[in-house]
Design a protein around this motif. Structure first.
Motif, mmCIF file in Angstrom:
data_model
loop_
_atom_site.group_PDB
_atom_site.id
_atom_site.type_symbol
_atom_site.label_atom_id
_atom_site.label_comp_id
_atom_site.label_asym_id
_atom_site.label_seq_id
_atom_site.Cartn_x
_atom_site.Cartn_y
_atom_site.Cartn_z
ATOM 1 N N SER A 232 14.479 7.327 5.569
ATOM 2 C CA SER A 232 15.196 6.704 4.519
ATOM 3 C C SER A 232 16.104 7.806 3.801
ATOM 4 C CB SER A 232 14.389 5.894 3.812
ATOM 5 O OG SER A 232 15.068 5.310 2.448
ATOM 6 N N THR A 233 16.952 7.585 3.482
ATOM 7 C CA THR A 233 18.202 8.228 2.660
ATOM 8 C C THR A 233 17.794 7.802 1.109
ATOM 9 O OG1 THR A 233 20.053 6.785 2.885
ATOM 10 C CG2 THR A 233 19.644 9.040 4.116
ATOM 11 N N ALA A 234 17.486 6.670 0.860
ATOM 12 C CA ALA A 234 17.330 5.883 -0.478
ATOM 13 C C ALA A 234 15.937 6.062 -1.003
ATOM 14 C CB ALA A 234 17.368 4.480 -0.296
ATOM 15 N N ILE A 235 14.804 6.758 -0.179
ATOM 16 C CA ILE A 235 13.581 6.994 -0.485
ATOM 17 C C ILE A 235 13.538 8.435 -0.446
ATOM 18 C CG2 ILE A 235 11.231 6.865 -0.468
ATOM 19 C CD1 ILE A 235 11.650 3.995 1.051
ATOM 20 N N THR A 236 13.215 9.421 -1.429
ATOM 21 C CA THR A 236 13.270 10.677 -1.488
ATOM 22 C C THR A 236 11.697 11.280 -1.595
ATOM 23 O OG1 THR A 236 14.016 10.857 -3.832
ATOM 24 C CG2 THR A 236 15.700 10.804 -1.954
ATOM 25 N N ALA A 237 11.772 12.576 -1.322
ATOM 26 C CA ALA A 237 10.410 13.268 -1.447
ATOM 27 C C ALA A 237 10.602 13.703 -2.905
ATOM 28 C CB ALA A 237 10.450 14.683 -0.607
ATOM 29 N N PRO A 238 9.382 13.351 -3.665
ATOM 30 C CA PRO A 238 9.420 13.605 -5.034
ATOM 31 C C PRO A 238 9.337 15.262 -5.235
ATOM 32 C CG PRO A 238 7.123 12.722 -4.501
ATOM 33 C CD PRO A 238 8.189 12.564 -3.150
ATOM 34 N N ILE A 239 8.480 15.689 -4.498
ATOM 35 C CA ILE A 239 8.271 17.390 -4.437
ATOM 36 C C ILE A 239 8.461 17.845 -3.115
ATOM 37 C CG2 ILE A 239 6.780 17.255 -6.338
ATOM 38 C CD1 ILE A 239 4.378 17.589 -4.503
ATOM 39 N N GLY A 240 8.570 19.492 -3.011
ATOM 40 C CA GLY A 240 8.747 19.893 -1.459
ATOM 41 C C GLY A 240 7.406 19.721 -0.670
ATOM 42 N N LEU A 241 7.718 19.322 0.379
ATOM 43 C CA LEU A 241 6.518 18.862 1.336
ATOM 44 C C LEU A 241 6.545 19.804 2.642
ATOM 45 C CD1 LEU A 241 6.600 15.070 0.845
ATOM 46 C CD2 LEU A 241 4.923 16.619 -0.372
ATOM 47 N N GLY A 242 5.425 20.113 3.135
ATOM 48 C CA GLY A 242 5.390 20.945 4.430
ATOM 49 C C GLY A 242 5.093 20.086 5.419
ATOM 50 N N ALA A 243 5.491 20.556 6.835
ATOM 51 C CA ALA A 243 5.612 19.702 7.862
ATOM 52 C C ALA A 243 4.172 19.142 7.881
ATOM 53 C CB ALA A 243 5.884 20.368 9.055
ATOM 54 N N ASP A 244 3.939 17.915 8.602
ATOM 55 C CA ASP A 244 2.634 17.164 9.029
ATOM 56 C C ASP A 244 1.860 17.190 7.525
ATOM 57 O OD1 ASP A 244 3.909 17.068 11.380
ATOM 58 O OD2 ASP A 244 2.855 18.847 12.041
ATOM 59 N N SER A 245 2.285 17.048 6.399
ATOM 60 C CA SER A 245 1.390 16.866 5.329
ATOM 61 C C SER A 245 1.341 15.482 4.661
ATOM 62 C CB SER A 245 2.051 17.966 4.110
ATOM 63 O OG SER A 245 3.456 17.533 3.958
ATOM 64 N N ILE A 246 1.919 14.571 5.319
ATOM 65 C CA ILE A 246 1.928 13.177 4.592
ATOM 66 C C ILE A 246 0.980 12.563 5.597
ATOM 67 C CG2 ILE A 246 2.987 11.081 4.092
ATOM 68 C CD1 ILE A 246 5.571 12.952 3.810
ATOM 69 N N ALA A 247 -0.178 11.868 5.231
ATOM 70 C CA ALA A 247 -1.087 10.910 6.202
ATOM 71 C C ALA A 247 -0.563 9.531 5.668
ATOM 72 C CB ALA A 247 -2.403 11.010 5.664
ATOM 73 N N SER A 248 0.138 8.874 6.792
ATOM 74 C CA SER A 248 0.879 7.622 6.936
ATOM 75 C C SER A 248 -0.006 6.643 7.787
ATOM 76 C CB SER A 248 2.416 7.999 7.451
ATOM 77 O OG SER A 248 2.927 8.838 6.394
ATOM 78 N N THR A 249 0.114 5.351 7.175
ATOM 79 C CA THR A 249 -0.334 4.151 7.783
ATOM 80 C C THR A 249 0.732 3.047 7.673
ATOM 81 O OG1 THR A 249 -2.712 4.855 7.566
ATOM 82 C CG2 THR A 249 -2.268 2.524 8.101
ATOM 83 N N LEU A 250 1.117 2.603 8.698
ATOM 84 C CA LEU A 250 2.226 1.751 8.836
ATOM 85 C C LEU A 250 1.633 0.467 9.323
ATOM 86 C CD1 LEU A 250 5.375 0.727 8.594
ATOM 87 C CD2 LEU A 250 5.528 1.527 10.991
ATOM 88 N N THR A 251 1.707 -0.709 8.474
ATOM 89 C CA THR A 251 0.948 -1.889 9.044
ATOM 90 C C THR A 251 2.195 -2.852 9.251
ATOM 91 O OG1 THR A 251 -1.042 -1.485 7.839
ATOM 92 C CG2 THR A 251 -0.768 -3.619 8.421
ATOM 93 N N LEU A 252 2.186 -3.620 10.351
ATOM 94 C CA LEU A 252 3.261 -4.472 10.608
ATOM 95 C C LEU A 252 2.593 -5.775 11.074
ATOM 96 C CD1 LEU A 252 5.559 -2.145 13.179
ATOM 97 C CD2 LEU A 252 5.717 -2.933 10.702
ATOM 98 N N VAL A 253 3.372 -6.949 10.645
ATOM 99 C CA VAL A 253 2.772 -8.199 11.044
ATOM 100 C C VAL A 253 3.126 -8.853 12.448
ATOM 101 C CG1 VAL A 253 2.875 -10.430 10.130
ATOM 102 C CG2 VAL A 253 2.756 -8.547 8.353
ATOM 103 N N LYS A 254 2.094 -9.210 13.064
ATOM 104 C CA LYS A 254 2.353 -9.810 14.402
ATOM 105 C C LYS A 254 2.689 -11.048 14.128
ATOM 106 C CE LYS A 254 -1.202 -7.749 17.314
ATOM 107 N NZ LYS A 254 -2.237 -7.820 18.227
ATOM 108 N N GLY A 255 3.909 -11.455 15.216
ATOM 109 C CA GLY A 255 4.549 -12.894 15.074
ATOM 110 C C GLY A 255 3.612 -14.011 15.281
ATOM 111 N N GLY A 256 2.256 -13.869 16.135
ATOM 112 C CA GLY A 256 1.252 -14.788 16.263
ATOM 113 C C GLY A 256 0.250 -14.746 15.610
ATOM 114 N N GLY A 257 0.058 -13.881 14.250
ATOM 115 C CA GLY A 257 -0.558 -13.748 13.601
ATOM 116 C C GLY A 257 -1.599 -12.293 13.554
ATOM 117 N N GLY A 258 -2.101 -11.946 12.571
ATOM 118 C CA GLY A 258 -2.796 -10.624 12.456
ATOM 119 C C GLY A 258 -1.679 -9.193 12.262
#
Length: 158
Positions: A67-93
């Motif tokens: 995203s170019t609209a969402i920016t890093a608030p401070i300088g961040l090193g490589a592999d320093s963000i622990a991320s969890t993306l949760t997507l919704v299944k079409g059939g539920g869950g």
């Protein structure tokens, strides 16, 4: 001369079988669309348009958010963000993609997280709207949510 004809005939037969094998080989698994855009709200950390890019290899899949609209608030090193993306299944869950992969970013740089790894099944239809992206940076958790359905539509896995 007879030996040459046999060798030529054998080469043609092998070549024909190779072409037939290529033509009849099963198609590689693929997710469609390969990428989708969405608008994300990250509360006091900003928000705006983001792109999710998906890949698939059997039941293993990855998602990368940029995203170019969402920016890093401070300088961040490589592999320093622990991320969890949760997507919704079409059939539920839901389906979860997670990881700690990101490039190094200076303060104000566009945010990129991923590839985040997850497991999918054939026929899964996954949508960001209704799910979330949680990024933990230096103990601070930032949660982003989609403000509407992604475009051109959900990810569908083979």
């Amino acid at each position: 001369m007879k030996g040459m004809r046999i060798a030529s005939g054998a080469a043609l037969t092998i070549g024909a079988l190779a072409v037939t094998g290529v033509l009849l080989a099963p198609a590689a698994l693929a997710v469609t669309p390969g990428s989708a855009t969405l608008t994300a709200d990250c509360s006091s950390f900003g928000g705006g348009e983001a792109t999710l890019t998906a890949t698939q290899d059997g039941t293993a899949a990855t998602m990368t958010l940029t995203s170019t609209a969402i920016t890093a608030p401070i300088g961040l090193g490589a592999d320093s963000i622990a991320s969890t993306l949760t997507l919704v299944k079409g059939g539920g869950g839901t389906t979860v993609f997670s990881g700690t992969e990101n490039p190094a970013m200076a303060a104000g740089d566009p945010v990129t997280v991923g590839p985040l790894s997850g497991t999918v099944a054939s026929g899964d239809s996954l949508e960001a709207y209704g799910g979330s992206l949680r990024m933990t940076v230096f103990g601070i958790t930032i949660t982003c949510t989609a403000t509407g359905p992604q475009s051109p539509g959900p990810f569908v896995f083979d």
